[in-house]
Scaffold this motif. Sequence first.
Motif, PDB file in Angstrom:
ATOM      1  N   LYS A  72      38.899  53.666  37.563  1.00 38.58           N
ATOM      2  CA  LYS A  72      40.058  52.846  37.936  1.00 38.58           C
ATOM      3  C   LYS A  72      39.639  51.584  38.669  1.00 38.58           C
ATOM      4  O   LYS A  72      40.251  50.539  38.515  1.00 38.58           O
ATOM      5  CB  LYS A  72      41.012  53.663  38.819  1.00 38.58           C
ATOM      6  CG  LYS A  72      41.948  54.544  38.026  1.00 38.58           C
ATOM      7  CD  LYS A  72      42.933  55.203  38.944  1.00 38.58           C
ATOM      8  CE  LYS A  72      43.765  56.199  38.189  1.00 38.58           C
ATOM      9  NZ  LYS A  72      44.621  56.976  39.087  1.00 38.58           N
ATOM     10  N   ASN A  81      37.077  50.003  38.145  1.00 38.12           N
ATOM     11  CA  ASN A  81      36.234  49.255  37.206  1.00 38.12           C
ATOM     12  C   ASN A  81      34.767  49.215  37.651  1.00 38.12           C
ATOM     13  O   ASN A  81      34.019  48.327  37.248  1.00 38.12           O
ATOM     14  CB  ASN A  81      36.757  47.827  37.015  1.00 38.12           C
ATOM     15  CG  ASN A  81      36.493  47.327  35.595  1.00 38.12           C
ATOM     16  OD1 ASN A  81      36.210  48.127  34.696  1.00 38.12           O
ATOM     17  ND2 ASN A  81      36.560  46.033  35.386  1.00 38.12           N
ATOM     18  N   GLY A 131      30.958  43.060  31.944  1.00 37.58           N
ATOM     19  CA  GLY A 131      32.184  43.286  32.686  1.00 37.58           C
ATOM     20  C   GLY A 131      32.185  42.517  33.992  1.00 37.58           C
ATOM     21  O   GLY A 131      31.334  41.648  34.214  1.00 37.58           O
ATOM     22  N   MET A 132      33.117  42.844  34.833  1.00 37.15           N
ATOM     23  CA  MET A 132      33.217  42.204  36.138  1.00 37.15           C
ATOM     24  C   MET A 132      33.844  43.198  37.114  1.00 37.15           C
ATOM     25  O   MET A 132      34.729  43.945  36.727  1.00 37.15           O
ATOM     26  CB  MET A 132      34.099  40.959  36.013  1.00 37.15           C
ATOM     27  CG  MET A 132      34.076  40.076  37.242  1.00 37.15           C
ATOM     28  SD  MET A 132      35.309  38.790  37.134  1.00 37.15           S
ATOM     29  CE  MET A 132      34.481  37.567  36.157  1.00 37.15           C
ATOM     30  N   TYR A 133      33.316  43.225  38.311  1.00 35.56           N
ATOM     31  CA  TYR A 133      33.944  44.097  39.322  1.00 35.56           C
ATOM     32  C   TYR A 133      34.106  43.316  40.619  1.00 35.56           C
ATOM     33  O   TYR A 133      33.451  42.289  40.832  1.00 35.56           O
ATOM     34  CB  TYR A 133      33.099  45.360  39.532  1.00 35.56           C
ATOM     35  CG  TYR A 133      31.813  45.136  40.295  1.00 35.56           C
ATOM     36  CD1 TYR A 133      30.653  44.714  39.630  1.00 35.56           C
ATOM     37  CD2 TYR A 133      31.730  45.339  41.672  1.00 35.56           C
ATOM     38  CE1 TYR A 133      29.469  44.512  40.316  1.00 35.56           C
ATOM     39  CE2 TYR A 133      30.548  45.131  42.364  1.00 35.56           C
ATOM     40  CZ  TYR A 133      29.423  44.716  41.685  1.00 35.56           C
ATOM     41  OH  TYR A 133      28.255  44.492  42.370  1.00 35.56           O
ATOM     42  N   HIS A 134      35.000  43.821  41.449  1.00 27.81           N
ATOM     43  CA  HIS A 134      35.246  43.166  42.730  1.00 27.81           C
ATOM     44  C   HIS A 134      34.419  43.870  43.789  1.00 27.81           C
ATOM     45  O   HIS A 134      34.575  45.073  44.007  1.00 27.81           O
ATOM     46  CB  HIS A 134      36.734  43.222  43.076  1.00 27.81           C
ATOM     47  CG  HIS A 134      37.039  42.536  44.377  1.00 27.81           C
ATOM     48  ND1 HIS A 134      37.022  41.157  44.517  1.00 27.81           N
ATOM     49  CD2 HIS A 134      37.328  43.033  45.608  1.00 27.81           C
ATOM     50  CE1 HIS A 134      37.290  40.845  45.763  1.00 27.81           C
ATOM     51  NE2 HIS A 134      37.491  41.958  46.447  1.00 27.81           N
ATOM     52  N   ASP A 182      33.936  38.393  43.155  1.00 26.04           N
ATOM     53  CA  ASP A 182      34.049  39.001  41.824  1.00 26.04           C
ATOM     54  C   ASP A 182      32.683  38.856  41.158  1.00 26.04           C
ATOM     55  O   ASP A 182      32.186  37.734  41.031  1.00 26.04           O
ATOM     56  CB  ASP A 182      35.111  38.275  40.992  1.00 26.04           C
ATOM     57  CG  ASP A 182      36.512  38.563  41.517  1.00 26.04           C
ATOM     58  OD1 ASP A 182      36.658  39.528  42.302  1.00 26.04           O
ATOM     59  OD2 ASP A 182      37.448  37.824  41.174  1.00 26.04           O
ATOM     60  N   PRO A 196      30.404  39.154  37.946  1.00 24.51           N
ATOM     61  CA  PRO A 196      30.268  39.407  36.508  1.00 24.51           C
ATOM     62  C   PRO A 196      28.886  40.005  36.222  1.00 24.51           C
ATOM     63  O   PRO A 196      27.930  39.729  36.941  1.00 24.51           O
ATOM     64  CB  PRO A 196      30.385  38.004  35.881  1.00 24.51           C
ATOM     65  CG  PRO A 196      29.965  37.068  36.960  1.00 24.51           C
ATOM     66  CD  PRO A 196      30.184  37.745  38.286  1.00 24.51           C
ATOM     67  N   TRP A 197      28.800  40.802  35.182  1.00 22.43           N
ATOM     68  CA  TRP A 197      27.507  41.390  34.830  1.00 22.43           C
ATOM     69  C   TRP A 197      27.382  41.559  33.318  1.00 22.43           C
ATOM     70  O   TRP A 197      28.386  41.597  32.607  1.00 22.43           O
ATOM     71  CB  TRP A 197      27.303  42.747  35.528  1.00 22.43           C
ATOM     72  CG  TRP A 197      28.336  43.780  35.170  1.00 22.43           C
ATOM     73  CD1 TRP A 197      29.517  44.003  35.822  1.00 22.43           C
ATOM     74  CD2 TRP A 197      28.307  44.706  34.077  1.00 22.43           C
ATOM     75  NE1 TRP A 197      30.224  45.006  35.200  1.00 22.43           N
ATOM     76  CE2 TRP A 197      29.497  45.458  34.131  1.00 22.43           C
ATOM     77  CE3 TRP A 197      27.404  44.961  33.057  1.00 22.43           C
ATOM     78  CZ2 TRP A 197      29.800  46.460  33.202  1.00 22.43           C
ATOM     79  CZ3 TRP A 197      27.699  45.967  32.132  1.00 22.43           C
ATOM     80  CH2 TRP A 197      28.894  46.700  32.210  1.00 22.43           C
ATOM     81  N   THR A 205      36.794  41.779  28.466  1.00 23.23           N
ATOM     82  CA  THR A 205      35.999  42.516  29.438  1.00 23.23           C
ATOM     83  C   THR A 205      35.757  41.740  30.729  1.00 23.23           C
ATOM     84  O   THR A 205      35.409  42.311  31.727  1.00 23.23           O
ATOM     85  CB  THR A 205      34.637  42.883  28.821  1.00 23.23           C
ATOM     86  OG1 THR A 205      34.030  41.674  28.380  1.00 23.23           O
ATOM     87  CG2 THR A 205      34.801  43.824  27.667  1.00 23.23           C
ATOM     88  N   GLN A 227      40.802  52.412  29.771  1.00 25.94           N
ATOM     89  CA  GLN A 227      39.989  53.026  30.831  1.00 25.94           C
ATOM     90  C   GLN A 227      40.890  53.669  31.890  1.00 25.94           C
ATOM     91  O   GLN A 227      40.594  54.752  32.395  1.00 25.94           O
ATOM     92  CB  GLN A 227      39.101  51.934  31.463  1.00 25.94           C
ATOM     93  CG  GLN A 227      38.009  52.467  32.342  1.00 25.94           C
ATOM     94  CD  GLN A 227      36.907  51.442  32.588  1.00 25.94           C
ATOM     95  OE1 GLN A 227      36.406  50.830  31.659  1.00 25.94           O
ATOM     96  NE2 GLN A 227      36.530  51.257  33.834  1.00 25.94           N
ATOM     97  N   ILE A 228      42.003  52.977  32.209  1.00 21.82           N
ATOM     98  CA  ILE A 228      42.958  53.519  33.198  1.00 21.82           C
ATOM     99  C   ILE A 228      43.585  54.810  32.667  1.00 21.82           C
ATOM    100  O   ILE A 228      43.719  55.804  33.393  1.00 21.82           O
ATOM    101  CB  ILE A 228      44.075  52.478  33.490  1.00 21.82           C
ATOM    102  CG1 ILE A 228      43.464  51.235  34.148  1.00 21.82           C
ATOM    103  CG2 ILE A 228      45.186  53.069  34.341  1.00 21.82           C
ATOM    104  CD1 ILE A 228      42.989  51.430  35.565  1.00 21.82           C
TER     105      ILE A 228
END
Lengths: 326, 178
Positions: free
Chosen positions: A108, A110, A186-189, A196, A198-199, B7, B16-17
């Motif tokens: 959830k 991410n 993707g990207m996560y916070h 933020d 990105p990867w 993405t 995914q959720i």
Amino acid sequence: MFRNTLEKWHLFLVGALGFVLASPVGAMAQEAAAAGAIDNHPWWFWPLILLFFCFILGIVAVLAGVGGGVLYVPLVSGFFPFHIDFVRGAGLMVALAGALAAGPGLLKRNMASLRLALPMALIASTCAIIGAVLGLYLSALDPRIVQGALGATIVFIAALLAFSKNTERPVVTKQDAVGMALGIQGMYHDAGSGEDVPWKTHRTLIGMLLFIVIGVMAGMFGLGAGWANVPVLNLLMGAPLKVSVSTSKFLLSITDTSAAWIYLNQGCVIPLMAIPSIIGLMLGSFVGVKLLAKAKPKFIRYMVIGVLLFAGLKAIDKALGIGLLG
Amino acid sequence: MADMTKTMTCEAPPEQIKYANLLFWGSWLGIFLMIITYLIYITGVLQPAVSMQDVTSNWTQPRIKVTSYGPHHEIEEFKICGKEVECSISDPDVVGGVAAYSKITNSPTGWDWAKQLGKGDFLNFLPIAFLAVLTIICYFTLIPAYFRCKEYVYAGIVIAEIIVLAAAASGLVGGGAH
């Protein structure tokens, strides 16, 4: 720092783990196992000890940043009287339950990425089946083969934990063709830095090939393979550490599912020992998460590396019949 | 090639959720049921098929000596090592580990436990199997999402994974089926 380590809970943890490892319980278990003697304890004795032992293991695993399975299999097979087939069956269920419970939160937020996990999971879970079948075959030939190979693997894991350095945010300048074709990015916070992040991945194909080995080992030894997933995702493929750890935890829920079915179908999961192990480890994990904020994880980590090294050497010793470590 | 814009956001994709929600409720339901069925087992509300004393006295080093094989080399008759006969580990007819345990305690392999759900011990396999089937259920939710987004490679990976997990669960792999 020394004074801090003498805090109450720390003492409790170290003392409890030390008690479980060095106590007459361990000695009695070894004695019973070595002699093949009839166990005269009432039926509830070992499940109760397992519940307590796994509770402590759950706390220690969280604080040391390792999965429960990697501690469970070598320690329980080394210090409890159960045949290694049942320990591996229970170990997989322990790792599976932990991964299933942790997966939703990670997905959830991410932090765990389905795009990164799904291709790796397909390879690892297929190979985990092969590993499980191979492990059961070798164990039927002679349990000492699996015991010795497990010991060598555990010693390797201890060395890996001691010497490998993770990279918080590896630099990936150019995504490789496979990673690009699969859209593995993707990207996560990052709540810590407020950024933020990105990867994307590189060396995806080599990473996939390594998941063949990881899957076989996970299935063969009944270990959760987080110790191997994280370095491959982070150091080799260039996924950020938080994404690697989270995706690895989620991956285990898939890899361990396939191997768990093989052990389950063969009759290796004995509820009397597997369920207290799962419950104990999960309760311990909750306590571990709460303690994490106050903990000195470095100290616990070195303690776990020491315990793993001892457990690995003991497994090798047992397999070779040297008898140096009892 | 996958659509990059889908993405590159901090938000988890909808599939995914959905997966996470199903996993959340499923895993906690499984663990809750596991506790309930274990309490039923150990309190003796339902009688076990294998007595607890038999379980604990055979989980250390179960070994049997096979005295007769069937036409497909399956074990037909055996004697329990240390109890009915003295065994040597080098004897090729001596079987150990889980295979011996199953024979000594007359425990089922494969899905045969499902026929004995009325017994306290085998009732525990219900939540265990549920946890082990949960990933397969969750994977099914991904198929329509990936087809809708024309992510055919991922749809293929998901279908292949379902086949792999179903093969493992069926008992056809590893010789557990009966």
